[in-house]
Design a protein around this motif. Structure first.
Motif, PDB file in Angstrom:
ATOM      1  N   LEU A  15      -8.856  -6.737 -26.029  1.00  0.00           N
ATOM      2  CA  LEU A  15      -8.693  -5.529 -26.649  1.00  0.00           C
ATOM      3  C   LEU A  15      -9.892  -5.146 -27.198  1.00  0.00           C
ATOM      4  N   LYS A  16     -10.938  -6.082 -27.639  1.00  0.00           N
ATOM      5  CA  LYS A  16     -12.246  -5.371 -28.003  1.00  0.00           C
ATOM      6  C   LYS A  16     -13.034  -4.661 -26.767  1.00  0.00           C
ATOM      7  N   GLN A  17     -12.771  -5.165 -25.651  1.00  0.00           N
ATOM      8  CA  GLN A  17     -13.424  -4.624 -24.509  1.00  0.00           C
ATOM      9  C   GLN A  17     -12.692  -3.219 -24.253  1.00  0.00           C
ATOM     10  N   CYS A  20     -14.221  -0.871 -26.592  1.00  0.00           N
ATOM     11  CA  CYS A  20     -15.355  -0.453 -26.186  1.00  0.00           C
ATOM     12  C   CYS A  20     -15.580   0.709 -25.023  1.00  0.00           C
ATOM     13  N   VAL A  21     -14.535   0.394 -24.122  1.00  0.00           N
ATOM     14  CA  VAL A  21     -14.408   1.418 -23.156  1.00  0.00           C
ATOM     15  C   VAL A  21     -13.797   2.633 -23.614  1.00  0.00           C
ATOM     16  N   THR A  22     -13.032   2.577 -24.406  1.00  0.00           N
ATOM     17  CA  THR A  22     -12.546   3.714 -24.991  1.00  0.00           C
ATOM     18  C   THR A  22     -13.558   4.606 -25.795  1.00  0.00           C
ATOM     19  N   PHE A  23     -14.412   4.058 -26.506  1.00  0.00           N
ATOM     20  CA  PHE A  23     -15.309   4.512 -27.144  1.00  0.00           C
ATOM     21  C   PHE A  23     -16.455   4.915 -26.418  1.00  0.00           C
ATOM     22  N   LYS A  24     -16.929   4.343 -25.395  1.00  0.00           N
ATOM     23  CA  LYS A  24     -17.924   4.924 -24.410  1.00  0.00           C
ATOM     24  C   LYS A  24     -17.355   6.123 -23.822  1.00  0.00           C
ATOM     25  N   MET A  26     -15.013   8.169 -24.764  1.00  0.00           N
ATOM     26  CA  MET A  26     -15.094   9.180 -25.690  1.00  0.00           C
ATOM     27  C   MET A  26     -16.435   9.710 -26.126  1.00  0.00           C
ATOM     28  N   VAL A  27     -17.544   9.190 -26.026  1.00  0.00           N
ATOM     29  CA  VAL A  27     -18.787   9.565 -26.150  1.00  0.00           C
ATOM     30  C   VAL A  27     -19.139  10.388 -25.045  1.00  0.00           C
ATOM     31  N   LYS A  28     -18.688   9.697 -23.775  1.00  0.00           N
ATOM     32  CA  LYS A  28     -19.239  10.609 -22.475  1.00  0.00           C
ATOM     33  C   LYS A  28     -18.542  11.863 -22.456  1.00  0.00           C
ATOM     34  N   ASP A  29     -17.141  12.103 -22.851  1.00  0.00           N
ATOM     35  CA  ASP A  29     -16.494  13.297 -22.470  1.00  0.00           C
ATOM     36  C   ASP A  29     -16.330  13.943 -23.875  1.00  0.00           C
ATOM     37  N   ASN A  30     -16.753  13.653 -25.132  1.00  0.00           N
ATOM     38  CA  ASN A  30     -16.435  14.446 -26.310  1.00  0.00           C
ATOM     39  C   ASN A  30     -17.434  14.464 -27.182  1.00  0.00           C
ATOM     40  N   TRP A  31     -18.817  13.950 -26.931  1.00  0.00           N
ATOM     41  CA  TRP A  31     -19.935  13.817 -27.988  1.00  0.00           C
ATOM     42  C   TRP A  31     -20.288  15.052 -28.709  1.00  0.00           C
ATOM     43  N   LEU A  61     -21.053  -2.093 -22.412  1.00  0.00           N
ATOM     44  CA  LEU A  61     -20.193  -0.872 -22.878  1.00  0.00           C
ATOM     45  C   LEU A  61     -21.051  -0.284 -24.082  1.00  0.00           C
ATOM     46  N   LEU A  62     -21.523  -1.006 -25.060  1.00  0.00           N
ATOM     47  CA  LEU A  62     -22.061  -0.652 -26.300  1.00  0.00           C
ATOM     48  C   LEU A  62     -23.382   0.038 -25.840  1.00  0.00           C
TER      49      LEU A  62
END
Length: 87
Positions: A15-17, A20-24, A26-31, A61-62
């Motif tokens: 779930l942590k992974q 991290c994928v979701t966060f990465k 989100m940064v890539k697509d919506n920063w 990922l981070l």
């Protein structure tokens, strides 16, 4: 929220992974759509989290998220990136 989720001790690593994928992604697509206040908070918390010694799968990922943010914001909007990394 995803970054805080990763720090919780009782959360399974899968779930942590996923967080991290979701966060990465989100940064890539919506920063550019994230508020300046949220960007500042993210930048203040991601390096300490990355340097706190997460497992390799989370660290990669981070690290990718940091690279994406740096491509967008360094040096103009993330002036303390290098000094924070050195510290």
């Amino acid at each position: 929220v995803c970054l805080r989720f990763v720090t919780l001790p009782d959360v399974p690593s899968a779930l942590k992974q996923a967080a991290c994928v979701t966060f990465k992604n989100m940064v890539k697509d919506n920063w550019s759509a994230i508020s300046d206040g949220d960007k500042t908070q993210i930048k203040a918390s991601i390096l300490p989290l990355l340097l706190s010694g997460p497992p390799p799968e989370l660290r990669s990922l981070l690290g990718a998220a940091v690279a994406l943010i740096a491509q967008s914001d360094f040096p103009a909007q993330w002036t303390n990136l290098v000094s924070d990394m050195v510290n």
